[in-house]
Design an enzyme around this catalytic site. Structure first.
Site: not given
Length: 757
Positions: A102, A289
């Protein structure tokens, strides 16, 4: 990930100042004139905000870092679970990967802004974005290590390195790591994140699609509209996120609608705007993920305000969770509750095993967010904080996009069948993600810099010849002067070469000589027909010089810049001032195969006020676009001002248009632009209702004297810029103007010479 707790970027209460007549309260200029020109954007990140001082050299201090010891400490941290914020599965790896992702993921190729390079995740708005919930805790977990190593490692570098070490500690082999990110000490003000006034809104960037997402139980009319138009909706440039406060896409689907195919379209658009192709996109999503989990233990109304709206006693932490313990198994971050794999702290191919191994049906998290559960599946997924429990396999809408989009599915199935290729693709894509805004390899620091040269790094050849000396430069200047090229041609070509530089992601600039290559040699702003004539002439000068005996050579990239300096020196001589424009050789010429045409396309200027150019319709007033370009060029307001005045009288306008050429001595480096702009004998009026071009007529006779654009007239209209223009319009200002112009010109010509730092 999506956070559903904050509706608008506001504080919870007004700050009351006990003292009257202070700067804390009161009405400010921006309140009276919200559309005022943001000249202040050119004066960000001054040494006044930097506690380390202007002499601090991070690259030099970084060399003293015990890098191996730092990595050992980071490895130890990964499993050193703290009671105040327990690690999921006993390992902080997933949290630190998300933190690094992020930090880097705000980058967008459109203007090069965002990214991990400045440590901006520490400041508003990023520290309070809905997508960054709980990353305040990640940075606090890192603080003891940052404290230990002090200024030898910047926050910007440490955040990314922590993500790398997290991957390594979970069995993944990374591609490498480069340090060199220098911290800033205040929020970037120049980054356009969108105009929405509601967290998770998308009503402006897509043109009235979504008013914001606040944990709806039913699809709203706005969402239905978004879904119906998801094929054709166009994301506003240069944005690379679908909603205010998200890094990329809404994981529930466009505007919260759980449609994997529509999600794929959003994914493709946003990742492309971060310079990622389809294969890199699949690798990043699936690789990221493979680790960790999302958090949605309960509804969003249990969560308090973001860090910037928090109370003093929270000490910069936000999103206080009142549900249960507020941590561990009671954590609320995105509102989604998904663990993707059976081994969330180990690298594996489980993501694809699950993606293709089950059929999926829609469900909701405990927080009410849309997600998908595997049909007829056994509970095989570990619980993050209770080893006795097993959970059903879950996926996000954005995960299923990798199966139901035909292109993504083909790539995903290939990676599923070839795990080694998947691992390599993820390693490379992760390195690109976390290093995309660092610029050329010469800026990379540390022992783990990969040896392989990558196309997205805009490589240039190393210098392999003897550089020219002062005597050679005199001879070359003489050849250029006798070549038949005019001052305007010399100056405009050098400017076209150097002014592509972007201080945001350190791309562009004169080094590499890419002005001679596609796509730059075909950009309208670079006047391809004139450019080909100038380059052909300079190539003849280069060929003749390089044919001499010995190993001494000059590159075309160097010659273009040198020729621009010759033009400036000639123009200064016409006002009786002898100057020597600084020039440092050492640029090399890149090859076309070293140049990713699609990657360079976003560097094409939509507007270049320095050359009085706007491509197409003016959607944003051109004076605001001038500030934007000047900021990317790292110019101050005085530097921008003197360059505009000089380039106008040197004839650098695209197409030779006369707008702003307030002189009858074209090609002379005079201060006529400022003298004539500020002449009260001239009265200005727009030539059309669009107010793009203006006529300046003699106030007494009405005779037309000049024409100018908004960019020209703003130097007489805006109070700050007029104050600067007055300095250069004064009777005693000619020599100062010339010397200031030469200094600003030289700065632009050398912006990309990181090898000289």
């Amino acid at each position: 990930m999506r956070d559903m707790r904050a509706s608008s970027p506001e504080t919870t209460s007004a700050v009351k100042c006990p003292f009257n007549k202070t700067a804390v309260e009161g009405t400010h200029n921006k309140d009276w004139w919200p559309n005022q020109l943001r000249v202040d954007l050119l004066h960000q990140h001054s040494n006044k905000s930097n506690p380390l001082g202007e002499t601090f050299d991070y690259a030099k201090v970084f060399q003293k870092l015990d890098y191996a010891a730092l990595k050992r400490d980071l490895h130890a941290l990964m499993t050193d679970s703290q009671d105040w914020w327990p690690a999921d599965f006993g390992h902080y790896g997933g949290l630190f990967i998300r933190m690094a992702w992020h930090s880097a993921g705000t980058y967008r190729i459109g203007d090069g802004r965002g990214g991990a390079g400045r440590g901006q995740q520490r400041f508003a708005p990023l520290n309070s974005w809905p997508d960054n919930v709980s990353l305040d805790k990640a940075r606090r977990l890192l603080w003891p290590i940052k404290k230990k190593y002090g200024q030898q490692i910047s926050w910007a570098d440490l955040i990314v390195l922590a993500g790398n070490v997290a991957l390594e500690s979970m069995g993944f082999k990374t591609f490498g790591f480069a340090g060199g990110r220098v911290d800033t000490w205040e929020p970037d003000q120049d980054v356009y994140w969108g105009r929405e006034m509601t967290w998770l809104g998308g009503d402006v960037r897509y043109g009235a699609v979504s008013e914001g997402v606040h944990h709806p139980d039913e699809h709203s009319g706005a969402k239905e509209k978004a879904s119906k138009n998801s094929d054709s909706r166009v994301l506003e440039n240069p944005l690379a996120a679908v909603q205010m406060g998200l890094i990329y896409v809404n994981p529930e689907g466009p505007d919260g609608r759980p449609d994997p195919l529509a999600s794929a379209r959003d994914i493709r658009e946003t990742f492309a705007r971060m310079a990622m192709n389809d294969e890199e996109t699949v690798a990043l999503i699936a690789g990221g993920h493979t680790f960790g989990k999302t958090h949605g233990a309960a509804p969003a109304d249990n969560v308090g305000p973001e860090p910037e709206a928090g109370e003093l006693e929270q000490q910069g932490l936000g999103w206080h969770n009142r549900f249960g313990s507020g941590k561990a198994g009671d954590t609320i971050t995105s509102g989604l509750e998904v663990t993707w794999t059976k081994t969330p702290t180990q690298w594996s191919n489980d993501f694809f095993e699950h993606l293709f191994g089950y059929e999926w049906e829609l469900t909701k998290s405990p927080a009410g967010a849309y997600q998908w559960v595997a049909k007829d599946a056994a509970a095989t997924i570990p619980h993050a904080h209770d080893p006795s429990k097993k959970l059903l396999p879950m996926m996000l809408t954005s995960d299923l996009a990798l199966r139901f989009d035909p292109v993504y599915e083909k790539i995903s199935r290939h990676f599923h069948a070839h795990p080694d290729q998947f691992a390599d693709a993820f390693a490379r894509a992760w390195f690109k993600l976390t290093h995309r805004d660092m610029g050329p390899r010469v800026r990379y620091l540390g022992p783990e810099v990969p040896a392989e040269e990558l196309i997205w790094q805009d490589p240039v050849p190393k210098v392999s010849h003897v550089l020219v000396d002062a005597q050679d430069l005199l001879a070359l200047k003489h050849k250029i002067s006798a070549s038949g090229l005019g001052i305007s041609q010399l100056v405009s070509t050098a400017w076209a070469s150097a002014s592509t530089f972007r201080g945001s992601d350190k791309r562009g600039g004169a080094n590499g000589g890419r002005l001679c290559l596609a796509p730059q040699n075909q950009w309208e702003v670079n006047q391809p027909q004139q450019l080909s004539v100038v380059l052909e002439t300079l190539r003849r000068v280069q060929t003749e010089f390089n044919a001499q005996a010995g190993d001494k050579r000059i590159s075309l990239a160097d010659l273009i810049v040198l020729a621009g300096g010759v033009g400036v020196e000639q123009a200064a001589k016409r006002v009786g001032i002898v100057v020597e424009v600084p020039f440092v050789p050492g640029r090399t010429d890149a090859l076309q195969e070293q140049t990713d045409v699609s990657s360079f396309a976003p560097l094409e200027p939509f507007a270049d006020g320095f050359r009085n150019y706007v491509k197409g319709d003016e959607v944003v007033p051109s004076e605001h676009l001038l500030i934007d370009r000047a900021q990317l060029l790292t110019l101050t307001a005085p530097e921008m001002t003197v360059l505009i005045g000089g380039l106008r009288v040197l004839g650098a306008n695209v197409g030779g248009v006369k707008h702003g050429v307030f002189t009858d001595r074209l090609g002379t480096l005079s201060n006529d632009f400022f003298i004539n702009l500020l002449d009260m004998g001239t009265e200005w009026a727009p030539v059309s209702k669009e107010r793009h071009v203006f006529e300046g007529r003699d106030r007494r006779t009405g005779v037309l004297k000049w024409t100018g654009t908004r960019v020209d007239l703003v130097f007489g209209s805006n109070a700050l810029l007029r104050a600067l223009a007055e300095v250069y319009a004064a009777v005693d200002a000619q020599e100062k103007f010339v010397r200031d112009f030469v200094a600003a010109w030289s700065k632009v010509m050398h912006l990309d010479r990181f090898d000289l730092v």
